[in-house]
Design an enzyme around this catalytic site. Structure first.
Site, short mmCIF file in Angstrom:
data_model
loop_
_atom_site.label_atom_id
_atom_site.label_comp_id
_atom_site.label_asym_id
_atom_site.label_seq_id
_atom_site.Cartn_x
_atom_site.Cartn_y
_atom_site.Cartn_z
N HIS A 97 -27.16 -22.58 -15.35
CA HIS A 97 -27.53 -22.43 -16.62
C HIS A 97 -26.36 -21.60 -17.54
O HIS A 97 -26.40 -21.72 -18.69
CB HIS A 97 -28.82 -21.67 -16.88
CG HIS A 97 -30.27 -22.29 -16.49
ND1 HIS A 97 -30.79 -23.23 -17.13
CD2 HIS A 97 -30.62 -22.16 -15.33
CE1 HIS A 97 -31.66 -23.77 -16.50
NE2 HIS A 97 -31.58 -23.10 -15.19
N LYS A 127 -12.09 8.72 -7.49
CA LYS A 127 -13.23 9.80 -7.33
C LYS A 127 -12.40 11.24 -7.60
O LYS A 127 -13.04 12.32 -8.16
CB LYS A 127 -13.85 9.86 -5.98
CG LYS A 127 -15.09 8.80 -5.94
CD LYS A 127 -15.91 8.61 -4.61
CE LYS A 127 -16.93 7.57 -4.55
NZ LYS A 127 -17.58 7.69 -3.25
N GLU A 181 -14.22 -4.74 -0.64
CA GLU A 181 -13.80 -3.17 -0.02
C GLU A 181 -13.29 -3.56 1.37
O GLU A 181 -12.13 -3.08 1.70
CB GLU A 181 -15.31 -2.63 0.13
CG GLU A 181 -15.64 -2.15 -1.08
CD GLU A 181 -16.90 -1.08 -0.89
OE1 GLU A 181 -16.59 -0.02 -0.36
OE2 GLU A 181 -18.15 -1.16 -1.30
N ARG A 190 -20.39 1.55 3.67
CA ARG A 190 -21.04 0.03 3.72
C ARG A 190 -21.36 -0.33 5.27
O ARG A 190 -21.76 -1.47 5.36
CB ARG A 190 -19.83 -0.97 3.04
CG ARG A 190 -18.50 -0.70 3.60
CD ARG A 190 -17.46 -1.48 3.23
NE ARG A 190 -16.15 -1.23 3.53
CZ ARG A 190 -15.55 -0.15 3.33
NH1 ARG A 190 -15.73 0.78 2.71
NH2 ARG A 190 -14.16 0.04 3.78
#
Ligand code: PA5
Length: 365
Positions: free
Chosen positions: A262, A358, A246, A159
């Site tokens: 909406h 992971k 994160e 990131r």
């Protein structure tokens, strides 16, 4: 120590060593240089892949911090065309992917299993394939199969490498005239805007003059909800949410107008019965009036309704070009999310839950 002083006591690397041992803020400060460097990352071309065919659509496939660059590309394609970009965040590519589709597989580590599966799909579909990665299995596949690939510098959290992951994709499209726009001046402007922001939002700038520190303080103990006023601000709102998730390790939510008007607007009727501590950040753009004057009234009315139960804050994009405005808003979130992590006393770099997940999946073979 009061929160304000805590953020003003982190000017040097030594001062922030305890809360930020892996130096996320240093990476954030170097982001303008990263973008400048990323523009020159070369592409390597192999002899593999599909036969040359007209490119009619583009699918960027990736996850998390590597997928967001695809979202930015989509925003530019929406503005400049001529062909659509979609972003795939899953194991499998849509069935419309074929030899007329350019698939860009983006994974910073090069080892994300969904992206590895998706590139297999792309190969089976005889798509045109390009890879952006710092290495891993994805780099091996690209070299072995002769796909076009850009190898970006590794060794940092994905990131924080958005510049490395995005600009090679922009170059790839621009050089093939898959975007009807010349970006040289926009890139210069973007880096300039980012450098200015780094000077204004950096750790040595005291809270009293530092809007990123001020916003981090305002959001402390709150659930941030990020609303993009329209268009590309929706993508950036999602990036803000992910950076809070994160870097800061907190719940955060995002949406974009007019869609929010909406459905989600009704959430604010009872939101204060679920939690008392909401804070809403509106991501705005000085050019939004010319995009659509009606959006201004939508923002005003939404702010009034939301403001009945939540603190409301505004952050404006800076710069002229779409690229600069988009990256300016992205960059501000990097500072705010890291400063907020400091206030909570959590390391912005560690992602133990993602790593754990992971690892668990690796055990499946
Ligand atoms: O920011 C992160 O660390 C994650 O969101 C990763 O980007 C995500 O898990 C995918 O990994 P990679 O970017 O290496 O493909």
């Amino acid at each position: 120590m009061p929160e304000e002083n805590r953020l003003d006591a982190i000017a040097t690397r030594e001062q922030r060593a305890t809360v930020d041992p892996q130096g996320m803020l240093d990476l954030v400060l170097k982001f303008p240089d990263q973008c400048r460097e990323a523009v020159s990352i070369p592409w390597h071309y192999g002899v593999g892949g599909s036969e040359p065919a007209e490119t009619r659509r583009i699918a960027v496939t990736g996850l998390g911090g590597s997928a967001i660059g695809g979202d930015f590309l989509r925003c530019l394609a929406d503005e400049y065309g001529p062909i659509p970009v979609m972003v795939n965040r899953d194991y499998h590519l849509p069935h419309w992917v074929n030899r007329n589709t350019l698939v860009i597989a983006a994974s910073y580590s090069g080892n994300t299993e969904e992206t590895l599966q998706a590139i297999r799909d792309a190969g089976l579909a005889e798509a045109q394939i390009a890879v952006v990665t710092s290495g891993g299995r994805l780099a091996e596949i690209a070299k072995h199969a002769g796909y076009a690939y850009a190898l970006v510098p590794g060794g940092q959290p994905p990131r924080s490498a958005t510049g490395y992951m995005f600009f090679p994709q922009l170059n790839f499209l621009a050089h093939r005239s898959l975007l009807r726009h010349t970006f040289d001046k926009d890139i210069e402007e973007t880096v300039h805007v980012l450098e200015q922001l780094a000077r204004r939002l950096g750790p040595e700038v005291p809270t009293a003059q530092n809007v990123a520190k001020q916003l981090a303080q305002a959001l402390y103990g709150k659930i941030p909800v990020i609303y993009g006023s329209q268009g590309y601000r929706g993508v950036v709102a999602y990036r803000w949410k992910c950076q809070f998730n994160e870097n800061t390790k907190i719940a955060a939510f995002s949406n974009v107008l007019p869609e929010q008007n909406h459905n989600e607007i009704l959430a604010w009727v009872q939101a204060n019965k679920q939690a008392q501590n909401w804070a809403v950040v509106f991501l705005r753009d000085p050019q939004e009036r010319s995009e659509n004057p009606r959006i201004l009234r939508r923002v005003e009315v939404t702010q009034e309704l939301v403001g009945r139960v939540a603190g409301v804050y505004e952050v404006y994009a800076e710069g002229e070009s779409l690229l600069a405005r988009l990256f300016s808003l992205v960059y501000i979130a990097d500072f705010v999310s890291v400063y907020l992590a400091y206030l909570y006393g959590v390391c912005p770099t560690e992602i133990s839950y993602i790593d754990h997940l992971k690892e668990e999946l690796t055990k499946l073979g």
